[in-house]
Design an enzyme around this catalytic site. Structure first.
Site, PDB file in Angstrom:
ATOM      1  N   CYS A 131       0.770  -1.135   0.063  1.00 16.65           N
ATOM      2  CA  CYS A 131       0.057  -0.176  -0.173  1.00 16.65           C
ATOM      3  C   CYS A 131       0.969   1.313  -0.024  1.00 16.65           C
ATOM      4  CB  CYS A 131      -0.979   0.086   1.240  1.00 16.65           C
ATOM      5  SG  CYS A 131      -1.898  -1.449   1.310  1.00 16.65           S
ATOM      6  N   TYR A 160     -20.977  -5.929   0.088  1.00 22.23           N
ATOM      7  CA  TYR A 160     -21.443  -6.520  -1.298  1.00 22.23           C
ATOM      8  C   TYR A 160     -22.704  -7.242  -1.503  1.00 22.23           C
ATOM      9  CZ  TYR A 160     -16.273  -6.028  -1.130  1.00 22.23           C
ATOM     10  OH  TYR A 160     -14.941  -5.659  -1.186  1.00 22.23           O
ATOM     11  N   LYS A 205      -8.284   0.081  10.610  1.00 25.80           N
ATOM     12  CA  LYS A 205      -8.385  -1.238   9.435  1.00 25.80           C
ATOM     13  C   LYS A 205      -7.355  -2.263  10.179  1.00 25.80           C
ATOM     14  CE  LYS A 205      -7.085  -1.952   4.836  1.00 25.80           C
ATOM     15  NZ  LYS A 205      -7.100  -1.608   3.672  1.00 25.80           N
ATOM     16  N   ARG A 262       0.701  -7.291   5.483  1.00 20.86           N
ATOM     17  CA  ARG A 262       0.767  -5.951   5.819  1.00 20.86           C
ATOM     18  C   ARG A 262       0.556  -5.745   7.366  1.00 20.86           C
ATOM     19  NH1 ARG A 262      -0.750  -5.164   0.596  1.00 20.86           N
ATOM     20  NH2 ARG A 262      -2.892  -5.732  -0.312  1.00 20.86           N
ATOM     21  N   LYS A 267     -13.023  -1.653  10.109  1.00 21.45           N
ATOM     22  CA  LYS A 267     -12.946  -2.756   9.142  1.00 21.45           C
ATOM     23  C   LYS A 267     -11.848  -4.014   9.398  1.00 21.45           C
ATOM     24  CE  LYS A 267     -11.300  -3.439   4.299  1.00 21.45           C
ATOM     25  NZ  LYS A 267      -9.928  -2.706   3.469  1.00 21.45           N
ATOM     26  N   ARG A 275      -8.679  -9.631  -2.510  1.00 17.60           N
ATOM     27  CA  ARG A 275      -7.215  -9.554  -3.269  1.00 17.60           C
ATOM     28  C   ARG A 275      -7.307 -10.290  -4.732  1.00 17.60           C
ATOM     29  NH1 ARG A 275      -3.742  -9.657   2.257  1.00 17.60           N
ATOM     30  NH2 ARG A 275      -4.476  -7.696   2.976  1.00 17.60           N
TER      31      ARG A 275
HETATM   32  C1  PBG Z   1      -7.047  -1.624  -0.088  1.00 22.39           C
HETATM   33  C2  PBG Z   1      -8.116  -2.471   0.269  1.00 22.39           C
HETATM   34  C3  PBG Z   1      -8.384  -3.595   0.587  1.00 22.39           C
HETATM   35  C4  PBG Z   1      -9.664  -3.754   1.035  1.00 22.39           C
HETATM   36  C5  PBG Z   1     -10.312  -2.622   0.857  1.00 22.39           C
HETATM   37  N1  PBG Z   1      -9.387  -1.624   0.461  1.00 22.39           N
HETATM   38  C6  PBG Z   1      -7.676  -4.952   0.857  1.00 22.39           C
HETATM   39  C7  PBG Z   1      -6.319  -4.863   1.703  1.00 22.39           C
HETATM   40  O1  PBG Z   1      -6.110  -3.925   2.509  1.00 22.39           O
HETATM   41  O2  PBG Z   1      -5.613  -5.964   1.728  1.00 22.39           O
HETATM   42  C8  PBG Z   1     -10.467  -4.821   1.439  1.00 22.39           C
HETATM   43  C9  PBG Z   1     -11.955  -4.958   1.268  1.00 22.39           C
HETATM   44  C10 PBG Z   1     -12.554  -6.478   1.147  1.00 22.39           C
HETATM   45  O3  PBG Z   1     -11.920  -7.406   1.626  1.00 22.39           O
HETATM   46  O4  PBG Z   1     -13.692  -6.434   0.902  1.00 22.39           O
HETATM   47  N2  PBG Z   1      -6.023  -1.481   0.708  1.00 22.39           N
END
Ligand code: PBG
Length: 325
Positions: free
Chosen positions: A130, A313, A195, A217, A248, A205
């Protein structure tokens, strides 16, 4: 007062009474539908691990946007799959990048949809991290400039809400400054403040083709074992200028949603992420659970915990279910 004077079942006797006594009402008004745009024309690549979700070219995407609008869903959040990836995620902040073109298409079509954009580099970098990578390390400060440029390019294309999801320190402040400098002081920021580094992002992914090519990450996303740290993250993002914040994932983090709700007064969003969706889809495809019932129960629980905005979703399905009672 206790039994037999008090009988909680009195308020559960009929649907009319249950409805009157109901504490939480799930509503389509809080839904945001995540969408994936890719290059090309007339493209629709279904994501195998996320039934119903696809990568779509701008034209195909626009058709689905009309459907989303008609269902009364107030907005979408956009993710881009670029033509080509490189070390610095150039397409993330290109004026003619795929997300920028998708935003412009929604604006041109004059759809009544809020356009939220995910601001991050992982979909655009060849290493899948990221931020900028130097000597195998994800560098914080040099990344901020790129994220700010990405946010500004989304605002120029017509985005309503900028949602940074990278988890670099200081990114909300850097983005706020860039937006204000570009004349976009009225464009809101919803930061992915708390997050977590979660296995529930697995199917995403696949959808965004954004798995890290080395390591993981954990150096920037939060440890699932921490709750107090989430309050600190939210506090910092608000101090830097976030207008709304997000927790999240959602389902395994309802306690975090509740704590944040109790401690702060801004609108709170929760991301009902890909793995949460996939579990429901897979189990219901096997006939092991009832999709509609379980999905609505999960969304109700996220709302009850304190999230007034739910990125999901299941938004289109849930909007239909709620409409049909
Ligand atoms: C981008 C991002 C991610 C998600 C939303 N923005 C993936 C991650 O951080 O690996 C995940 C969303 C999902 O799982 O529905 N960084």
């Amino acid at each position: 007062m206790s039994f037999p004077v008090t009988r909680p079942r009195r308020l559960r006797r009929t649907e009319a009474i249950r409805s009157l006594a109901r504490e939480t009402r799930l509503s389509t008004h809080g839904f945001i539908y995540p969408m994936f745009v890719c290059p090309g024309k007339n493209v629709r690549n279904p994501i195998v691990s996320m039934p119903g979700v696809a990568q779509q070219s701008v034209d195909t995407f626009l058709e689905e946007c009309r459907e989303v609008e008609q269902l009364g869903i107030p907005g979408i959040i956009l993710f881009g799959i670029p033509e080509k990836k490189d070390a610095t995620g150039t397409e993330a902040y290109a004026a003619d990048g795929v997300v920028q073109r998708a935003i412009e298409a929604v604006r041109r079509a004059k759809l009544n949809l809020l356009v939220m954009t995910d601001v991050c580099l992982c979909e655009y970098t060849d290493h899948g991290h990221c931020g900028i990578v130097e000597n195998g390390e994800v560098k914080n400060d040099p990344t901020l400039e790129l994220l700010a440029a990405e946010a500004l390019s989304h605002a120029r294309a017509g985005a309503d809400i900028i949602a940074p999801s990278d988890m670099m320190d200081g990114r909300v402040g850097a983005i706020r400054k860039a937006l204000d400098g570009g004349g976009f002081q009225d464009i809101a920021i919803m930061s992915y403040a708390a997050k977590y580094c979660s296995g529930f992002y697995g199917p995403f992914r696949d959808a965004a083709d954004s798995a890290p090519q080395f390591g993981d990450r954990r150096g920037y996303q939060m440890d699932p074992a921490n709750a107090r740290e989430a309050l600190r993250e939210v506090e910092l993002d608000l101090a830097e200028g976030a207008d709304m914040i997000m927790v999240k994932p959602a389902l395994a983090y309802l306690d975090i949603i509740q704590r944040v709700r109790e401690a702060f007064s801004v609108p709170i969003g929760a991301y009902n992420v890909s793995g949460e969706y996939t579990m429901v889809k897979a189990a219901s495809a096997n006939g092991w659970i009832e999709e509609k019932r379980i999905a609505l129960e999960i969304l109700t629980a996220i709302h009850r915990a304190g999230a007034s905005i739910i990125l999901t979703y299941h938004a289109k399905d849930a909007a239909r279910w709620l409409k049909n009672g």
